[in-house]
Scaffold this motif. Structure first.
Motif, PDB file in Angstrom:
ATOM      1  N   GLY A  43       0.388  -1.373  -0.109  1.00 16.49           N
ATOM      2  CA  GLY A  43      -0.190  -0.155   0.381  1.00 16.49           C
ATOM      3  C   GLY A  43       1.243   0.892   0.115  1.00 16.49           C
ATOM      4  N   ARG A  44       0.108   2.201   0.117  1.00 18.13           N
ATOM      5  CA  ARG A  44       0.852   3.830  -0.101  1.00 18.13           C
ATOM      6  C   ARG A  44       1.839   3.829   1.570  1.00 18.13           C
ATOM      7  NH1 ARG A  44      -3.130   8.187  -1.565  1.00 18.13           N
ATOM      8  NH2 ARG A  44      -4.369   5.649  -0.808  1.00 18.13           N
ATOM      9  N   ASN A  49       6.313   7.345   6.022  1.00 15.71           N
ATOM     10  CA  ASN A  49       6.879   7.437   4.904  1.00 15.71           C
ATOM     11  C   ASN A  49       5.944   7.460   3.731  1.00 15.71           C
ATOM     12  OD1 ASN A  49       8.046   6.556   2.848  1.00 15.71           O
ATOM     13  ND2 ASN A  49       8.595   4.914   3.374  1.00 15.71           N
ATOM     14  N   PRO A  50       5.427   8.762   3.786  1.00  7.97           N
ATOM     15  CA  PRO A  50       4.567   9.214   3.515  1.00  7.97           C
ATOM     16  C   PRO A  50       4.442   9.218   1.702  1.00  7.97           C
ATOM     17  CG  PRO A  50       5.096  10.910   3.761  1.00  7.97           C
ATOM     18  CD  PRO A  50       6.054  10.160   4.499  1.00  7.97           C
ATOM     19  N   ASN A  51       5.465   8.924   1.163  1.00  8.15           N
ATOM     20  CA  ASN A  51       6.187   8.878  -0.458  1.00  8.15           C
ATOM     21  C   ASN A  51       6.910   7.626  -1.016  1.00  8.15           C
ATOM     22  OD1 ASN A  51       5.632  12.108  -0.332  1.00  8.15           O
ATOM     23  ND2 ASN A  51       7.942  12.257   0.757  1.00  8.15           N
ATOM     24  N   GLY A  52       7.087   6.932   0.177  1.00 10.07           N
ATOM     25  CA  GLY A  52       7.106   5.688  -0.190  1.00 10.07           C
ATOM     26  C   GLY A  52       5.569   4.086  -0.391  1.00 10.07           C
ATOM     27  N   ILE A  53       6.101   3.353   0.246  1.00  6.20           N
ATOM     28  CA  ILE A  53       5.513   2.004   0.100  1.00  6.20           C
ATOM     29  C   ILE A  53       5.304   1.689   1.658  1.00  6.20           C
ATOM     30  CG2 ILE A  53       4.584   1.309  -1.753  1.00  6.20           C
ATOM     31  CD1 ILE A  53       7.778  -0.457  -2.067  1.00  6.20           C
ATOM     32  N   THR A  54       4.344   0.000   2.152  1.00  5.41           N
ATOM     33  CA  THR A  54       3.921  -0.115   3.171  1.00  5.41           C
ATOM     34  C   THR A  54       3.969  -1.235   2.488  1.00  5.41           C
ATOM     35  OG1 THR A  54       3.274   1.733   4.485  1.00  5.41           O
ATOM     36  CG2 THR A  54       2.865  -0.261   5.538  1.00  5.41           C
TER      37      THR A  54
END
Length: 140
Positions: A43-44, A49-54
């Motif tokens: 997911g986003r 880490n707002p610009n990466g992925i989770t």
């Protein structure tokens, strides 16, 4: 190549914990053992880490169990093409995933509730009769 939401892989270190409700029902997280099959929901990034992925890891059965609690239009694994890394899995694990996909119907979630709008107060429409009568009386 498009980014897929789900990934199938083998645990490399054995430190990832399952996010499924079946595993965390006892109040403690269950680790996914090294070299065992795990599914990853991508997911986003959020807070840290707002610009990466989770990535959230699940045992295969635990991921499919979460599909019962999802909304009807949420992302689900409906075929093996939805899983990146599926082709790299061993044949036995591929068959296991095919069976899980076949056993869990894709549209079992509950539909999203629609937001209800507050009732609008009824405003009387301006009358066109009063403006036409005053203009006709002033012209005479």
């Amino acid at each position: 190549m498009t980014q897929r939401t789900f990934r199938a892989e083998y645990a490399t270190l054995g430190t990832a914990t399952c996010r499924g409700k079946l595993c965390s029902a006892h109040g403690e997280s269950t680790r996914i053992p090294k070299n065992s099959l795990r599914l990853c929901k991508i997911g986003r990034g959020a807070f840290r880490n707002p610009n990466g992925i989770t990535k959230h890891y699940f045992h295969a059965e635990c991921l499919f169990e979460t599909f019962h609690r999802l909304h009807a239009n949420s992302a689900r694994v409906t075929c093996t093409d939805d899983l990146s890394g599926y082709d790299a899995l061993e044949r036995a694990d591929q068959q296991r995933l095919v069976k899980l996909i076949a056993d869990w119907p894709p549209a079992v979630g509950r539909p999203r509730a629609r937001k209800r709008r507050a009732p609008q107060p009824a405003h009387p429409a301006p009358s066109s009769d009063s403006s036409s009568s005053s203009s006709s009386s002033s012209s005479s």
